[in-house]
Design a protein around this motif. Structure first.
Motif, mmCIF file in Angstrom:
data_model
loop_
_atom_site.group_PDB
_atom_site.id
_atom_site.type_symbol
_atom_site.label_atom_id
_atom_site.label_comp_id
_atom_site.label_asym_id
_atom_site.label_seq_id
_atom_site.Cartn_x
_atom_site.Cartn_y
_atom_site.Cartn_z
ATOM 1 N N SER A 1 0.947 4.107 -2.776
ATOM 2 C CA SER A 1 0.565 5.496 -2.535
ATOM 3 C C SER A 1 1.633 6.470 -3.027
ATOM 4 O O SER A 1 1.341 7.638 -3.240
ATOM 5 N N VAL B 1 -9.438 9.528 5.624
ATOM 6 C CA VAL B 1 -9.320 9.198 4.200
ATOM 7 C C VAL B 1 -10.689 8.860 3.626
ATOM 8 O O VAL B 1 -11.046 9.272 2.521
ATOM 9 N N SER C 1 -15.078 1.264 2.650
ATOM 10 C CA SER C 1 -14.706 1.977 1.440
ATOM 11 C C SER C 1 -15.625 1.581 0.278
ATOM 12 O O SER C 1 -16.072 2.426 -0.496
ATOM 13 N N GLN D 1 -1.358 7.813 6.103
ATOM 14 C CA GLN D 1 -2.127 6.771 6.769
ATOM 15 C C GLN D 1 -1.314 5.477 6.853
ATOM 16 O O GLN D 1 -1.233 4.847 7.921
ATOM 17 N N HIS D 2 -0.674 5.091 5.759
ATOM 18 C CA HIS D 2 0.093 3.841 5.779
ATOM 19 C C HIS D 2 1.354 3.961 6.616
ATOM 20 O O HIS D 2 1.784 2.992 7.239
ATOM 21 N N LYS E 1 -13.180 10.444 0.642
ATOM 22 C CA LYS E 1 -13.824 9.625 -0.371
ATOM 23 C C LYS E 1 -15.309 9.981 -0.500
ATOM 24 O O LYS E 1 -15.842 10.047 -1.601
ATOM 25 N N TYR F 1 -12.052 -2.014 6.700
ATOM 26 C CA TYR F 1 -11.840 -0.734 6.018
ATOM 27 C C TYR F 1 -12.258 -0.851 4.554
ATOM 28 O O TYR F 1 -12.918 0.033 4.010
ATOM 29 N N GLU G 1 -4.952 11.198 -2.428
ATOM 30 C CA GLU G 1 -4.172 9.969 -2.423
ATOM 31 C C GLU G 1 -2.882 10.158 -1.652
ATOM 32 O O GLU G 1 -2.373 9.209 -1.064
ATOM 33 N N THR H 1 -3.104 9.219 1.921
ATOM 34 C CA THR H 1 -3.083 7.789 2.248
ATOM 35 C C THR H 1 -1.658 7.354 2.583
ATOM 36 O O THR H 1 -1.457 6.428 3.364
ATOM 37 N N THR H 2 -0.663 8.026 2.017
ATOM 38 C CA THR H 2 0.720 7.723 2.377
ATOM 39 C C THR H 2 0.912 7.897 3.879
ATOM 40 O O THR H 2 1.470 7.029 4.555
ATOM 41 N N GLY I 1 -7.917 6.423 9.306
ATOM 42 C CA GLY I 1 -8.627 5.790 8.199
ATOM 43 C C GLY I 1 -9.906 6.530 7.881
ATOM 44 O O GLY I 1 -10.269 6.716 6.715
ATOM 45 N N GLN J 1 0.819 -1.203 0.000
ATOM 46 C CA GLN J 1 0.000 0.000 0.000
ATOM 47 C C GLN J 1 0.856 1.258 0.000
ATOM 48 O O GLN J 1 0.537 2.248 -0.648
#
Lengths: 272, 916
Positions: B591, B803, B725, B695-696, B807, B721, B689, B692-693, B800, B587
């Protein structure tokens, strides 16, 4: 599963008794949509709108049984409660055929069977008209048997659902399974009897959009009751009855009876 | 338009006010609920008592104080104990055994405070026990028997063992070698570090106090419980040390007047943990050992049969140690002591006058403490018979009750002939005083409690009004209100507080059952497909979550997935752990894809994830070596052999920091660099997006701070998740709404906390990852690491959610562009929803975040108010210090840490970065 044998035995007895009584056809439901059937074929654009609440038959036997059985179930539960607390598995196991007999009687006497023309044709009975063959014919018994088969098929799924909602998985297997069987007999059997495998009707039931009646009210009550039955378990009162699955069964019975009575009277025809 | 703007502005203001009121309420309430206990400063001296001669001569001049951590009474006294030679000492009368009652919290630091000062430490000491660097928990300025022994000047103070002593007594100990209780898997080295010093010190004659604190037995308990196969061998080892010291006392001349005390600081429950107040935890052993004690002719039976309640011989309070040591070693009783001289030792002094003197000193000292607490001079003898007929306070009643015992000591002083039970009323009075002063119920500041309560209620009202203003249709708040109210009611029942996890598990399963059930209505899925591909995986995930770690009080230690399947099959564990890291790596790379070239992206991310993974493996090798399989050891650890744990952890943290900075740089760069021309063509997409980096990257931090056995839980989180989503991606108007996402997030935050082993007990705070990469002590760093270590799951869900909120925003934009997608399908509240959508578009993406904060604020305000109300109403409840106060502390952590810092602060920052 000791479902079938005792069930047929008892139901045959009922058949005799029922046939002996001259019974009239079910009273029609008032309403303009009377011609629409509750078992509309699937695939129509909006089949759910037509599902109508189940009417209890108007025969004296049906009306008696309708009120007597909840009382009998309550009495049975109260009578066996102490034994249930000390010895849940054998008590639940032995009670199954009795509860099955109760439910079978209820279905045969009070509920319109799936596909039974009487429940669909809501034409007013002409005075003096007699229904041929009476209410409980071989076809209704077959429907009842079919419903009990469906109920036993549904039991493992109900068991699975209970496990998913937190029932013990590695231990107490028979406890949970018997509890699921009781819940299925109470809440699902009447619905199977009334709707058969009509997917549109079941979609309405599964989506909680069916109108409330004794069967659907019983289902909702039974499920909510079993769900609420989990609430007292963590309390530190250290009572015997807090053991699995006494409270769940208690909640299921209480909820089912309440839902059935309220669904058949106060909230009849209402929707969520 | 302006009207609507005003409405939105006022609801924002209300939301801010509610969020300010929450911490204010917490602080006001805490100052009233955890009152500062007045401590008498300075070193005690003998009280001048009329009519007595010099203080009686003490039978001992040296002290060996041996603490065996978690030495439960039955470990020493029963038949299957390893303490065989100690039991023979009991039989011969050289050892006098007791069960010492330890008050809750049964953790080391408050217990050592009780043992050394004789006082009952305040509840706040538990918090300070965790926050070990806090100087205010130090006893350097307090009167203890250590300070008294030092003041005697007859020798040095030496200490070997648990470094808690060094923290408690900075500068007091002359020679010390502290060991840190860092890895509970260490059963031998911690104890060897103590034992190796003993022979040398027994030959030295320059000390008058030697303290030994063994940690191994406690470690065995934490790791394997009281019935661990390591337990009896460890007891034999401890027994060997007891007989070694006893022999030295018997044979060596300079040790002949040495008192040897062996005790546990607390016990343990059946799972091997401690902190609460079950009989096992509160019943450590206590023995006074010396050849001189044979003269008392106690010669008790030993070993004894097992006892359910762990009470063996006579039971004393742990604080009784302080005055007893004072009498036996000849120094004044420490000033804040609430202990009672153990009456069994009185007959050491042949003269009644001496015995009376000691008891009188004890009583006088406690009377000083009472006078300080009550603020009156109750014991000046000014009490009249009338006021004693109906005493106005507990203190006064106690003062009146003193008149009888006071006469008895007076006549004992002059050597009147009295029966052998003469001291009994005096001791009874002392016990009564001890009981009254140990109970802290009378110390609440009611006005502050009520003020805090009112503030919290205001926060509830404000958050309710802002939630109804922000959220439409209002009826979508119903599930949240049901959850909040049910939770509030639950806070008043101690067992529901202890077993809080059940609430969240049942609520989460039900809520997700409802969400999946809703999916059946959609036209694009068939019943079996939806059942198999969506409903079943989601509900099974939640069931696994529930069973992963058994938590709570009632069934602590019963089998769970970790104990049944993970620990016996380490290969399986490492497969899942590897999968989790692999998935995170994938992931992360994804990202960054398109931002940095692949030849840089892959090696950097692989290096970072490998560093994190090898750290985890190396840490597990120290913390739980039985879990590390040969493959991991040989292939991965040897690869980076030689690196210390601290270096490994620092490498991970620095790597995470650098990559996070790079990611933020990309976000800002993309915003400014492409803002003019490309923003219009790809609105909001790229930056979303980019977050999300972050987040990871947090996922890697969460993995680093989680216990190894909990790491596979993140796979389950990912599955849930993915479900959420997918629910958002539904474009036909039945997709997940903001409120529904916020409720899901709230439920998952709490459920994941409990699934990772959290509970409302202080003992369940996981400190194993609190010192990753930290060499010294840094309050802020250790605090943050502890928080992430315990709230790893909830923080993961908070990020999460951010993000997913982005969305939802993009979906709504798309839906708006699609236009008539859901026209004519909706029922009565469509107008309302349309108005809401319109308002949303005016306010921009902030409105979504506002809704989310409104939801979490509403629940937080409810929970704070409910916990406060429960603590106030149940302040005299038996469990107030063991259940409700810890719950209050957890509630503070949830509302200040999780709600304000994470859900509002950090998530807000992340959301802002995402909507740039």
């Amino acid at each position: 599963m000791p479902l079938v044998d005792p069930v047929t035995m008892s139901s045959s007895a009922i058949v005799k008794g029922a046939v002996a009584q001259p019974t009239s056809t079910t009273k029609s439901t008032p309403g303009s949509q009377a011609t629409e059937s509750s078992t509309t074929t699937t695939g129509s654009s909006s089949p759910l709108a037509t599902l109508r609440p189940v009417q209890i038959k108007q025969t004296p036997a049906a009306q008696t049984v309708r009120h007597a059985l909840p009382a009998a179930l309550t009495a049975l539960y109260l009578f066996r409660f102490d034994a249930l607390v000390t010895n849940p598995v054998p008590v639940m196991f032995n009670a199954l055929p009795v509860v099955a007999a109760f439910q079978m009687t209820y279905a045969l006497l009070c509920l319109p069977a799936a596909g039974e023309p009487a429940s669909k044709s809501n034409r007013k009975p002409r005075p003096g008209e007699k229904k041929k063959g009476g209410d409980i014919g071989s076809s209704t018994i077959i429907t009842a048997l079919l419903a009990s088969v469906l109920t036993s098929i549904a039991t493992p799924f109900l068991y699975l659902a209970m496990v998913l909602f937190g029932a013990p998985f590695l231990t107490h297997g028979s406890h949970t399974f018997l509890c699921a069987a009781h819940l299925a007999l109470l809440a699902l059997f009447p619905l199977f009897y009334v709707h058969g495998v009509d997917s549109a009707a079941w979609a309405a039931v599964g989506g909680f959009r069916a109108p409330l009646d004794e069967t659907f009210g019983g289902l909702v009550g039974g499920l909510v009751g079993a769900w609420l039955g989990a609430v007292p378990i963590p309390l530190d009162w250290d009572r015997e009855w807090q053991r699995w699955p006494v409270t769940i069964l208690c909640g299921a019975y209480g909820g089912y009876l309440l839902g059935r009575v309220l669904g058949g009277t106060l909230f009849w025809g209402k929707k969520f | 338009m302006s009207f609507r703007r005003n409405g939105s502005l006022s609801s924002t203001l209300l939301l801010i006010v509610a969020n300010v009121l929450i911490p204010v309420a917490i602080v006001i309430f805490a100052t009233g609920f955890f009152p500062y206990k007045p401590l008498l400063p300075g070193l005690a001296e003998y009280e001048p008592l009329d009519g007595y001669g010099e203080p009686p001569e003490a039978p001992f001049d040296k002290l060996v104080f041996m603490v065996v951590d978690a030495l439960r009474s039955d470990f020493v006294y029963t038949t299957n104990s390893g303490f065989k030679s100690t039991q023979s000492l009991i039989r011969h009368g050289a050892a006098i055994p007791f069960t010492a009652h330890a008050t809750s919290p049964t953790v080391t630091m408050p217990r050592l405070k009780a043992i050394t000062t004789g006082s009952v430490p305040s509840f706040l000491d538990v918090v300070l026990n965790i926050d070990e660097g806090d100087e205010s928990s130090s006893l350097a300025s307090q009167d203890t028997w250590l300070a008294q022994m030092k003041a005697k000047g007859t020798g040095k103070l030496v200490m070997y063992g648990d470094d808690t002593w060094l923290k408690l007594f900075p500068g007091t100990l002359d020679r010390a070698d502290g060991t840190t209780s860092f890895f509970v898997a260490d059963f031998t080295e911690v104890d060897h570090n103590v034992t190796r010093n003993i022979p040398g010190e027994l030959r030295n004659d320059d000390w008058n106090t030697m303290i030994l604190h063994y940690l191994g037995l406690d470690h065995i308990g934490h790791k394997g419980g009281p019935r661990s196969p390591h337990m009896v061998p460890k007891q034999r080892e401890m027994d060997g040390i007891v007989s070694q010291i006893y022999k030295a006392i018997e044979t060596q001349d300079h040790l002949k007047s040495t008192l040897f005390v062996l005790c546990g600081d607390h016990g343990m429950n059946d799972a091997g943990n401690h902190g609460a107040s079950s009989p096992g935890e509160t019943s450590p052993a206590l023995l006074f050992i010396s050849p001189k004690l044979k003269g008392l002719q106690t010669n008790q039976d030993s070993p004894l049969p097992d006892a359910e309640d762990f009470q063996f011989y006579s039971t004393v309070e742990q604080s009784d140690l302080a005055p007893t040591l004072a009498a036996l070693l000849g120094f004044p009783i420490p000033k804040n002591n609430l202990g009672v001289l153990i009456p069994e030792f009185l007959s050491i002094w042949p003269k009644k006058a001496d015995q009376a003197y000691l008891l009188h000193q004890n009583a006088r000292q406690i009377q000083t403490v009472i006078s300080a607490a009550s603020g009156t001079k109750t014991f000046d003898g000014a009490l009249t018979a009338e006021s004693c007929a109906s005493p106005s306070s507990d203190y006064e009643e106690l003062a009146c009750a003193w008149q009888g015992p006071s006469k008895i000591v007076m006549s004992a002083r002059v050597g009147d002939d009295m029966n052998s039970q003469w001291a009994l009323p005096v001791v009874t009075w002392l016990r009564k005083a001890q009981e009254l002063m140990s109970g802290m119920a009378s110390n609440y500041d009611m006005s502050r409690l009520i003020l805090g309560q009112v503030t919290a209620l205001l926060a509830v009202i404000f958050s309710l009004s802002t939630a109804t203003k922000t959220v439409s249709p209002t009826r979508s708040l119903t599930p949240l209100l049901v959850i909040s109210i049910a939770y509030s009611i639950m806070m008043f029942a101690s067992s529901y507080v202890e077993e809080e996890q059940h609430f969240w598990y049942l609520a989460t399963s039900t809520w997700f059952g409802y969400l999946t059930l809703r999916g059946f209505k959609r036209a694009n899925t068939t019943f079996p497909a939806h059942l198999l591909l969506t409903a079943f995986p989601v509900l099974v995930s939640l069931r696994l979550l529930r069973a992963w770690n058994q938590t709570g009080q009632k069934h602590a230690g019963t089998p769970d997935i970790v104990k049944l399947f993970i620990e016996p099959h380490p290969h399986f564990l490492w497969l899942l752990v590897g999968l989790t890291y692999f998935w995170t790596h994938r992931q992360l790379v994804h990202s960054f894809h398109g931002r940095i070239p692949v030849p840089i992206n892959y090696p950097v991310m692989t290096g970072l994830v490998l560093a994190a993974f090898t750290f985890k493996a190396a840490f597990t090798l120290e913390d739980a070596p039985e879990l590390v399989v040969e493959f991991v050891k040989s292939s991965l650890l040897d690869f980076t052999r030689g690196a210390s744990l601290i270096a490994r952890a620092r490498a991970v943290f620095v790597g995470l920091g650098l990559v996070a900075m790079a990611a933020m740089g990309f976000i800002l760069w993309e915003m400014t660099g492409t803002g003019g021309n490309r923003k219009r063509s790809r609105p909001k997409r790229v930056p979303a997006e980019a977050i999300t980096t972050l987040q990871h990257l947090y996922t890697i931090l969460a993995l680093t701070q989680s216990r190894t056995a909990n790491i596979p839980l993140f796979l389950i989180f990912n599955l849930l998740y993915w479900f959420l989503s997918n629910e958002i991606d539904v474009l036909d108007g039945t997709g997940l709404s903001t409120v529904e996402l916020a409720i899901s997030s709230l439920l998952l935050q709490y459920a994941s906390f409990f699934a990772m082993g959290g509970s409302n007990a202080i003992s369940s705070v996981d400190l194993s990852n609190a010192y990753n990469g930290v060499s010294g002590f840094n309050v802020v760093l250790v605090g943050v690491l502890t928080y992430v270590g315990n709230w790893a799951g909830p923080v993961w869900w908070a990020f999460g959610t951010v993000v997913l909120l982005g969305k939802i925003w993009r979906r709504d934009q798309r839906q708006k562009r699609l236009g008539s997608g859901n026209d004519g399908k909706r029922g009565s509240d469509e107008k309302e929803e349309k108005a809401e959508a319109k308002q949303r578009l005016e306010e921009g993406p902030v409105s979504l975040f506002k809704t989310y904060v409104a939801v979490t604020t509403l629940f937080t305000a409810f929970s704070v108010a409910a916990v406060m109300a429960a603590c106030t109403i149940l302040r005299t409840h038996l469990f107030v210090w063991t259940v409700f106060s810890p719950k209050y502390l957890y509630c503070v952590a949830w509302s200040l840490g999780q709600h304000l810092v994470v859900n509002v602060g950090l998530s807000g920052l992340l959301y802002w970065l995402g909507s740039l």
